[in-house]
Design an enzyme around this catalytic site. Sequence first.
Site, short mmCIF file in Angstrom:
data_model
loop_
_atom_site.label_atom_id
_atom_site.label_comp_id
_atom_site.label_asym_id
_atom_site.label_seq_id
_atom_site.Cartn_x
_atom_site.Cartn_y
_atom_site.Cartn_z
N GLY A 27 0.77 -1.23 -0.08
CA GLY A 27 -0.03 -0.11 0.09
C GLY A 27 0.92 1.15 0.11
CG ASN A 29 1.33 4.48 -5.56
OD1 ASN A 29 1.90 5.52 -5.88
ND2 ASN A 29 1.74 3.35 -6.37
NE ARG A 79 -12.47 -11.59 -12.44
CZ ARG A 79 -11.65 -11.76 -12.17
NH1 ARG A 79 -11.03 -10.64 -11.37
NH2 ARG A 79 -10.48 -12.64 -12.48
NE ARG A 105 -11.07 -10.66 -7.33
CZ ARG A 105 -11.24 -11.86 -7.68
NH1 ARG A 105 -10.09 -12.56 -8.06
NH2 ARG A 105 -12.40 -12.33 -7.84
CG LEU A 107 -11.93 -3.60 -10.15
CD1 LEU A 107 -11.93 -2.04 -10.23
CD2 LEU A 107 -12.65 -4.13 -8.76
CG ASN A 121 -4.64 1.00 -11.96
OD1 ASN A 121 -4.14 0.92 -10.47
ND2 ASN A 121 -4.08 0.56 -12.87
CG HIS A 123 0.05 0.23 -15.81
ND1 HIS A 123 -0.14 -0.92 -15.10
CD2 HIS A 123 0.95 0.36 -16.83
CE1 HIS A 123 0.57 -1.76 -16.00
NE2 HIS A 123 1.43 -1.01 -16.95
CB SER A 150 0.27 5.99 -16.94
OG SER A 150 1.28 5.89 -17.99
CD GLU A 157 -12.40 -2.52 -22.89
OE1 GLU A 157 -12.26 -1.41 -22.37
OE2 GLU A 157 -13.26 -3.21 -23.39
CG ASP A 159 -3.08 -2.02 -17.02
OD1 ASP A 159 -3.74 -1.47 -16.00
OD2 ASP A 159 -2.29 -2.91 -17.01
CD GLU A 188 4.40 3.40 -9.22
OE1 GLU A 188 3.46 3.03 -8.57
OE2 GLU A 188 5.41 2.60 -9.74
#
Length: 202
Positions: A27, A29, A79, A105, A107, A121, A123, A150, A157, A159, A188
């Site tokens: 954790g 970030n 899921r 994971r 989503l 997010n 990445h 990024s 889809e 990233d 980041e």
Amino acid sequence: MADFGAVGRADASAERIPVAVLISGRGSNMAALVAAAQADDCPYRVVLVAANDPDAGGLAIARTAGIATFALSHKGMARAAFDAVLDAEIRRAGAEWIALAGYMRLLSPSFIAGWTGRIVNIHPSLLPLYKGLDTHARAIAAGDTEGGCSVHIVTPELDDGPVVAQARVPILPGDTPDTLAARVLPAEHALYPKTLAELVRA
């Protein structure tokens, strides 16, 4: 004597946009987002840190900061069923945005549809390059001179959502995936809180 300054700070906090942060591990970030939220001019507040691993190290960081946590292992759950439980907890916390911070994971499309445009997010690559895992190794193997990170809006889809902001970091001769990752991580931590703040202000 009444502390009217404290009342003012509480009122300001209540006006901030509530955000839930999803993690799977240490954790770091998430911790950067939480630290940034302590500033008086930050437009968001972290109201929940949730993990799909009850042993995720970042949960202790959140609890120490006085933030509500939720943890449930996804193992053995479909899921969609897991995401339904997660969605309910996030909404119960009053969150209006979701920030993924090392959430390892995928989503479900139905979950994402319920938060369209409000899940972000970070990445560790310069998207659209190197979606998925092993980003630093792939950048080095390709002979790239720059790596980075990024922040993007999450879509079904992997990233693939719109990129909102990027930070670039040089790839140096002799770099390994680990040394490059160590150089990208501070970028980041600087980029994510700043970008999230800009998004929730919009």
